[in-house]
Write a protein that holds these residues in place. Sequence first.
Motif, mmCIF file in Angstrom:
data_model
loop_
_atom_site.group_PDB
_atom_site.id
_atom_site.type_symbol
_atom_site.label_atom_id
_atom_site.label_comp_id
_atom_site.label_asym_id
_atom_site.label_seq_id
_atom_site.Cartn_x
_atom_site.Cartn_y
_atom_site.Cartn_z
ATOM 1 N N GLY A 122 0.779 -1.236 0.000
ATOM 2 C CA GLY A 122 0.000 0.000 0.000
ATOM 3 C C GLY A 122 0.805 1.277 0.000
ATOM 4 N N MET A 123 2.127 1.211 0.099
ATOM 5 C CA MET A 123 2.925 2.438 0.056
ATOM 6 C C MET A 123 2.814 3.088 -1.321
ATOM 7 N N ASP A 124 2.666 4.401 -1.343
ATOM 8 C CA ASP A 124 2.509 5.153 -2.593
ATOM 9 C C ASP A 124 3.839 5.790 -2.966
ATOM 10 N N THR A 125 4.593 5.114 -3.815
ATOM 11 C CA THR A 125 5.947 5.572 -4.137
ATOM 12 C C THR A 125 5.976 6.834 -4.992
ATOM 13 N N THR A 126 4.855 7.176 -5.656
ATOM 14 C CA THR A 126 4.855 8.422 -6.433
ATOM 15 C C THR A 126 5.019 9.637 -5.527
ATOM 16 N N ASN A 154 6.503 8.370 -11.260
ATOM 17 C CA ASN A 154 6.142 9.424 -12.226
ATOM 18 C C ASN A 154 7.393 10.032 -12.853
ATOM 19 N N ARG A 155 8.395 9.169 -13.074
ATOM 20 C CA ARG A 155 9.666 9.600 -13.677
ATOM 21 C C ARG A 155 9.970 8.696 -14.858
ATOM 22 N N PRO A 156 9.504 9.051 -16.077
ATOM 23 C CA PRO A 156 9.806 8.203 -17.230
ATOM 24 C C PRO A 156 11.305 8.153 -17.498
ATOM 25 N N ALA A 157 11.768 7.037 -18.026
ATOM 26 C CA ALA A 157 13.186 6.904 -18.374
ATOM 27 C C ALA A 157 13.539 7.897 -19.465
ATOM 28 N N LEU A 158 14.691 8.530 -19.320
ATOM 29 C CA LEU A 158 15.145 9.514 -20.303
ATOM 30 C C LEU A 158 16.416 9.048 -20.985
ATOM 31 N N VAL A 159 16.621 9.564 -22.193
ATOM 32 C CA VAL A 159 17.854 9.316 -22.943
ATOM 33 C C VAL A 159 18.513 10.658 -23.192
ATOM 34 N N GLY A 201 19.550 1.027 -27.197
ATOM 35 C CA GLY A 201 18.748 -0.038 -26.605
ATOM 36 C C GLY A 201 17.493 0.503 -25.949
ATOM 37 N N MET A 202 17.601 1.634 -25.263
ATOM 38 C CA MET A 202 16.447 2.230 -24.598
ATOM 39 C C MET A 202 15.362 2.608 -25.586
ATOM 40 N N LEU A 203 15.778 3.129 -26.749
ATOM 41 C CA LEU A 203 14.803 3.538 -27.751
ATOM 42 C C LEU A 203 14.028 2.341 -28.296
ATOM 43 N N LYS A 204 14.670 1.169 -28.289
ATOM 44 C CA LYS A 204 14.008 -0.038 -28.786
ATOM 45 C C LYS A 204 13.141 -0.685 -27.713
ATOM 46 N N ASN A 205 13.622 -0.668 -26.469
ATOM 47 C CA ASN A 205 12.870 -1.256 -25.360
ATOM 48 C C ASN A 205 13.490 -0.745 -24.066
ATOM 49 N N GLU A 206 12.732 0.094 -23.328
ATOM 50 C CA GLU A 206 13.324 0.741 -22.149
ATOM 51 C C GLU A 206 13.654 -0.240 -21.032
ATOM 52 N N GLU A 207 13.074 -1.453 -21.065
ATOM 53 C CA GLU A 207 13.397 -2.446 -20.036
ATOM 54 C C GLU A 207 14.862 -2.867 -20.087
ATOM 55 N N ILE A 208 15.498 -2.665 -21.225
ATOM 56 C CA ILE A 208 16.892 -3.098 -21.369
ATOM 57 C C ILE A 208 17.797 -2.356 -20.389
ATOM 58 N N TYR A 209 17.542 -1.052 -20.183
ATOM 59 C CA TYR A 209 18.447 -0.258 -19.351
ATOM 60 C C TYR A 209 17.753 0.531 -18.237
ATOM 61 N N ASN A 210 16.478 0.246 -17.939
ATOM 62 C CA ASN A 210 15.825 0.935 -16.818
ATOM 63 C C ASN A 210 15.529 -0.083 -15.720
ATOM 64 N N ILE A 211 15.699 0.312 -14.456
ATOM 65 C CA ILE A 211 15.660 -0.643 -13.345
ATOM 66 C C ILE A 211 14.284 -1.255 -13.121
ATOM 67 N N PHE A 212 13.229 -0.468 -13.328
ATOM 68 C CA PHE A 212 11.840 -0.932 -13.304
ATOM 69 C C PHE A 212 11.032 0.170 -13.960
ATOM 70 N N ASP A 213 9.718 0.049 -13.983
ATOM 71 C CA ASP A 213 8.883 1.061 -14.625
ATOM 72 C C ASP A 213 8.864 2.311 -13.746
ATOM 73 N N THR A 214 9.876 3.151 -13.934
ATOM 74 C CA THR A 214 10.015 4.342 -13.090
ATOM 75 C C THR A 214 8.894 5.342 -13.330
ATOM 76 N N ASP A 215 8.277 5.290 -14.495
ATOM 77 C CA ASP A 215 7.136 6.153 -14.763
ATOM 78 C C ASP A 215 5.959 5.742 -13.881
ATOM 79 N N LYS A 216 5.724 4.438 -13.750
ATOM 80 C CA LYS A 216 4.618 3.925 -12.943
ATOM 81 C C LYS A 216 4.831 4.198 -11.456
ATOM 82 N N PHE A 217 6.022 3.900 -10.952
ATOM 83 C CA PHE A 217 6.243 3.963 -9.507
ATOM 84 C C PHE A 217 6.697 5.323 -9.001
#
Length: 462
Positions: A323-327, A384-389, A366-382
């Motif tokens: 239940g913790m709200d990481t956003t 509100n910080r989308p992965a940037l290049v 790699g990020m442009l093809k699939n952000e899971e390759i170089y992002n630790i988890f869905d930072t946008d979801k948890f």
Amino acid sequence: MEERKVFLNTHTNLLELEEHMYPLVDVDSPNTFQNLFRYDQIPKIAFNDRIVPHHMPDEIWLTDTTFRDGQQSRAPYTTEQIVTIYDYLHKLGGPNGKIKQSEFFLYSKKDRDAVYKCLEKGYKFPEVTSWIRASKKDFELVKNIGLKETGILVSCSDYHIFYKLKMTRKEALEHYLSVVRECMETGIRPRCHLEDITRSDIYGFVIPFCVELMKLREEYQIPVKVRVCDTLGYGVNYPGAVIPRSIPGIIYGLMTHAGVPSELIEFHGHNDFYKAVNNSTTAWLYGSSGVNCSLFGIGERTGNTPLEAMVFEYAQLRGTLDGMDTTVITELVEYYEKELGYRAPSRTPFVGKNFNVTRAGIHADGMLKNEEIYNIFDTDKFLNRPALVSVSNTSGTAGIAYWINTYYKLPPKRQVDKSSVLVQEIKKWVDKEYEDGRITVLTDDELVAKINNVCGNLHIEL
């Protein structure tokens, strides 16, 4: 000779032999563990390969010291700032109250006003607790305000007992117990801050002292919490390391030999040797229900265990955020920047400006093809910080478009693509920068300034 009892450990479901009691070892001269802590040498980490078992409690949680230890290393918060941050902590902890408590100073009117206003919120979590000097007057202050728990400083290493307090171990133990008893006489739950425990004689002083605390607990039927304070960050989590530096060894000793239950043990770490997070997680793994943290690790010297780090440690250990709200972490980052002028170092995990920004050209591809390759988890979801290049000479128009869309958080209908006039203009400018000899990536500030300039000239609105 009296035989020791055999009993069933309900946590491990194993029969265990009752341990010998450990009496206070009073000494004429201080034991400052010079074999480990010679001041003119780097501290040593020694091993004896005595391994203690994992003992993860049924329930674990976080507590907060942002308004206590966190205020000892920065300009004091205003009353309004404390109340606002307390609101954020309540929201971050979620409906299950995983941030169980927050501790406050009571000495200034500003701090007391903040306590009253936080109490008026009526939140069950974080519970408002205090930190006071060990005096009858201060206990009455806690009682009059209506708090149910307070922290009391009980320094436990011979460095403090002999050199600061000018006492013997026996005198210190008797003094501390009288202070704790005085606190309990007022009906307040004491939280004993065992300062400098990682340089103390664990079996000669700490365990005997905690045995006496548990006797007071039985006598008054009031919980007595034990805070394990790694004041100078000497603690280590390595299996087989010797006490007093071994966090597993300390937690095991408190539970097994002093009889302190997990729910009354809380670890408070400092980051002098970069070990605050690992030691806090280790305390959980070996039996401490609580870990004490400060927002963004702000605390004395190198700081405390960052609260946001332990939120994600919790999720990794338990497989859920409960239940913790990481956003809220990102909301706090923005609040600290705008209202307090504080910005975490850019590469700080979870909160730094660039913690999920990919700069290397081959990684960006790699990020442009699939952000899971170089992002630790869905930072946008948890968060509100989308992965940037980051934009460089290898980014191309696709990379520039990706940067604009993610940095400005443009909704799908307003996103730009590589054929956009804005993107084409930025690409021309980027190419010129590198033709003129640039070798570093472009910073966010540079890109924003250029984009604002181009948008103004072309009458484009993002």
